[in-house]
Design a protein around this motif. Structure first.
Motif, PDB file in Angstrom:
ATOM      1  N   ALA A   1       0.814  -1.215   0.000  1.00  0.00           N
ATOM      2  CA  ALA A   1       0.000   0.000   0.000  1.00  0.00           C
ATOM      3  C   ALA A   1       0.853   1.274   0.000  1.00  0.00           C
ATOM      4  CB  ALA A   1      -0.935   0.004   1.208  1.00  0.00           C
ATOM      5  N   ILE A   2       2.132   1.149   0.316  1.00  0.00           N
ATOM      6  CA  ILE A   2       3.041   2.300   0.298  1.00  0.00           C
ATOM      7  C   ILE A   2       3.408   2.580  -1.156  1.00  0.00           C
ATOM      8  CG2 ILE A   2       5.290   3.174   1.031  1.00  0.00           C
ATOM      9  CD1 ILE A   2       5.110   1.142   3.379  1.00  0.00           C
ATOM     10  N   PRO A   3       3.275   3.828  -1.599  1.00  0.00           N
ATOM     11  CA  PRO A   3       3.652   4.133  -2.986  1.00  0.00           C
ATOM     12  C   PRO A   3       5.096   3.693  -3.269  1.00  0.00           C
ATOM     13  CG  PRO A   3       2.521   5.992  -1.990  1.00  0.00           C
ATOM     14  CD  PRO A   3       2.761   4.996  -0.889  1.00  0.00           C
ATOM     15  N   GLU A   4       5.301   3.057  -4.404  1.00  0.00           N
ATOM     16  CA  GLU A   4       6.593   2.455  -4.730  1.00  0.00           C
ATOM     17  C   GLU A   4       7.760   3.442  -4.627  1.00  0.00           C
ATOM     18  OE1 GLU A   4       8.579  -0.417  -8.116  1.00  0.00           O
ATOM     19  OE2 GLU A   4       6.460   0.100  -8.252  1.00  0.00           O
ATOM     20  N   GLU A   5       7.523   4.695  -5.006  1.00  0.00           N
ATOM     21  CA  GLU A   5       8.613   5.671  -5.003  1.00  0.00           C
ATOM     22  C   GLU A   5       9.098   6.039  -3.593  1.00  0.00           C
ATOM     23  OE1 GLU A   5       4.721   7.921  -5.393  1.00  0.00           O
ATOM     24  OE2 GLU A   5       5.630   6.187  -6.371  1.00  0.00           O
ATOM     25  N   ILE A   6       8.309   5.732  -2.578  1.00  0.00           N
ATOM     26  CA  ILE A   6       8.748   5.996  -1.197  1.00  0.00           C
ATOM     27  C   ILE A   6       8.757   4.731  -0.338  1.00  0.00           C
ATOM     28  CG2 ILE A   6       8.084   8.440  -1.226  1.00  0.00           C
ATOM     29  CD1 ILE A   6       5.603   7.615   0.476  1.00  0.00           C
ATOM     30  N   ARG A   7       8.541   3.581  -0.949  1.00  0.00           N
ATOM     31  CA  ARG A   7       8.506   2.311  -0.221  1.00  0.00           C
ATOM     32  C   ARG A   7       9.893   2.004   0.363  1.00  0.00           C
ATOM     33  NH1 ARG A   7       6.169  -1.844  -3.958  1.00  0.00           N
ATOM     34  NH2 ARG A   7       4.348  -0.516  -3.691  1.00  0.00           N
ATOM     35  N   PRO A   8       9.978   1.758   1.673  1.00  0.00           N
ATOM     36  CA  PRO A   8      11.283   1.492   2.292  1.00  0.00           C
ATOM     37  C   PRO A   8      11.766   0.063   2.045  1.00  0.00           C
ATOM     38  CG  PRO A   8       9.572   1.372   3.941  1.00  0.00           C
ATOM     39  CD  PRO A   8       8.898   1.793   2.663  1.00  0.00           C
ATOM     40  N   ARG A   9      13.067  -0.128   2.211  1.00  0.00           N
ATOM     41  CA  ARG A   9      13.635  -1.471   2.158  1.00  0.00           C
ATOM     42  C   ARG A   9      13.118  -2.278   3.347  1.00  0.00           C
ATOM     43  NH1 ARG A   9      17.767   1.388   3.236  1.00  0.00           N
ATOM     44  NH2 ARG A   9      18.462  -0.104   4.813  1.00  0.00           N
ATOM     45  N   LYS A  10      13.024  -3.583   3.186  1.00  0.00           N
ATOM     46  CA  LYS A  10      12.571  -4.461   4.272  1.00  0.00           C
ATOM     47  C   LYS A  10      13.709  -4.881   5.201  1.00  0.00           C
ATOM     48  CE  LYS A  10       8.634  -6.629   1.988  1.00  0.00           C
ATOM     49  NZ  LYS A  10       8.083  -7.917   1.559  1.00  0.00           N
ATOM     50  N   ASP A  11      14.939  -4.798   4.747  1.00  0.00           N
ATOM     51  CA  ASP A  11      16.079  -5.309   5.502  1.00  0.00           C
ATOM     52  C   ASP A  11      16.683  -4.255   6.436  1.00  0.00           C
ATOM     53  OD1 ASP A  11      17.125  -3.658   3.530  1.00  0.00           O
ATOM     54  OD2 ASP A  11      18.850  -4.950   3.145  1.00  0.00           O
ATOM     55  N   GLN A  12      15.853  -3.626   7.213  1.00  0.00           N
ATOM     56  CA  GLN A  12      16.278  -2.620   8.180  1.00  0.00           C
ATOM     57  C   GLN A  12      15.322  -2.672   9.365  1.00  0.00           C
ATOM     58  OE1 GLN A  12      15.412   1.498   6.990  1.00  0.00           O
ATOM     59  NE2 GLN A  12      14.135   0.665   5.336  1.00  0.00           N
ATOM     60  N   PRO A  13      15.701  -2.099  10.492  1.00  0.00           N
ATOM     61  CA  PRO A  13      14.764  -2.074  11.627  1.00  0.00           C
ATOM     62  C   PRO A  13      13.504  -1.273  11.293  1.00  0.00           C
ATOM     63  CG  PRO A  13      17.005  -1.680  12.367  1.00  0.00           C
ATOM     64  CD  PRO A  13      17.023  -1.617  10.867  1.00  0.00           C
ATOM     65  N   PHE A  14      12.381  -1.739  11.855  1.00  0.00           N
ATOM     66  CA  PHE A  14      11.107  -1.028  11.782  1.00  0.00           C
ATOM     67  C   PHE A  14      10.650  -0.781  13.212  1.00  0.00           C
ATOM     68  CE2 PHE A  14      11.261  -2.104   7.425  1.00  0.00           C
ATOM     69  CZ  PHE A  14      10.295  -1.382   6.753  1.00  0.00           C
ATOM     70  N   TYR A  15      10.075   0.390  13.440  1.00  0.00           N
ATOM     71  CA  TYR A  15       9.746   0.852  14.782  1.00  0.00           C
ATOM     72  C   TYR A  15       8.241   1.027  14.951  1.00  0.00           C
ATOM     73  CZ  TYR A  15      14.721   1.886  14.858  1.00  0.00           C
ATOM     74  OH  TYR A  15      16.084   1.782  14.807  1.00  0.00           O
ATOM     75  N   HIS A  16       7.758   0.611  16.112  1.00  0.00           N
ATOM     76  CA  HIS A  16       6.377   0.838  16.516  1.00  0.00           C
ATOM     77  C   HIS A  16       6.366   2.120  17.346  1.00  0.00           C
ATOM     78  CE1 HIS A  16       5.107  -3.357  15.513  1.00  0.00           C
ATOM     79  NE2 HIS A  16       6.396  -3.587  15.742  1.00  0.00           N
ATOM     80  N   LEU A  17       5.521   3.062  16.971  1.00  0.00           N
ATOM     81  CA  LEU A  17       5.475   4.357  17.656  1.00  0.00           C
ATOM     82  C   LEU A  17       4.100   4.654  18.195  1.00  0.00           C
ATOM     83  CD1 LEU A  17       7.091   6.672  14.929  1.00  0.00           C
ATOM     84  CD2 LEU A  17       8.290   5.372  16.667  1.00  0.00           C
ATOM     85  N   PHE A  18       4.039   5.244  19.385  1.00  0.00           N
ATOM     86  CA  PHE A  18       2.859   5.978  19.811  1.00  0.00           C
ATOM     87  C   PHE A  18       3.043   7.332  19.135  1.00  0.00           C
ATOM     88  CE2 PHE A  18       3.150   3.340  23.864  1.00  0.00           C
ATOM     89  CZ  PHE A  18       2.097   2.512  23.522  1.00  0.00           C
TER      90      PHE A  18
END
Length: 110
Positions: free
Chosen positions: A41-58
């Motif tokens: 669902a993230i537009p391809e031009e701004i889609r991040p790489r999967k091989d990095q940390p992802f953070y859960h935020l309040f």
């Protein structure tokens, strides 16, 4: 696949690099761990790489508070020194003004 070391820690206040929101980190995935539908669902031009940390935020923006899932490449340190207004923050964290970050509430550490 090599897993990256997280640059940000639980309790840090961060802001999004592209979008006008900020938040406090409450969990970290060493690499992408959400659904393919979410990712696609993230537009391809701004889609991040999967091989990095992802953070859960309040997270919060000018209008509302919510939970966000953000790649490390899209986060920056928040330099405002202001606490986050998200209603769940106080259930998990205590604000430490001299450090401009949050500490996990006593009894919730693991």
């Amino acid at each position: 696949m090599k897993t990256a070391t997280a640059r940000f820690a639980i309790g840090e206040v961060v802001r999004h690099r592209l979008f006008p929101f900020r938040g406090v980190i409450f969990d970290v995935d060493p690499e992408f761990a959400n659904s393919e539908d979410w990712y696609e669902a993230i537009p391809e031009e701004i889609r991040p790489r999967k091989d990095q940390p992802f953070y859960h935020l309040f997270a919060e923006n000018a209008e509302t508070e919510y939970v966000a899932y953000v790649s490390e490449q899209n986060l920056l340190n928040d330099e405002s020194g202001e606490p986050i207004r998200h209603p769940q923050v106080d259930e998990v964290f205590d604000w430490v003004p001299e450090n401009k970050r949050y500490a996990i509430r006593p009894g919730l550490e693991h």
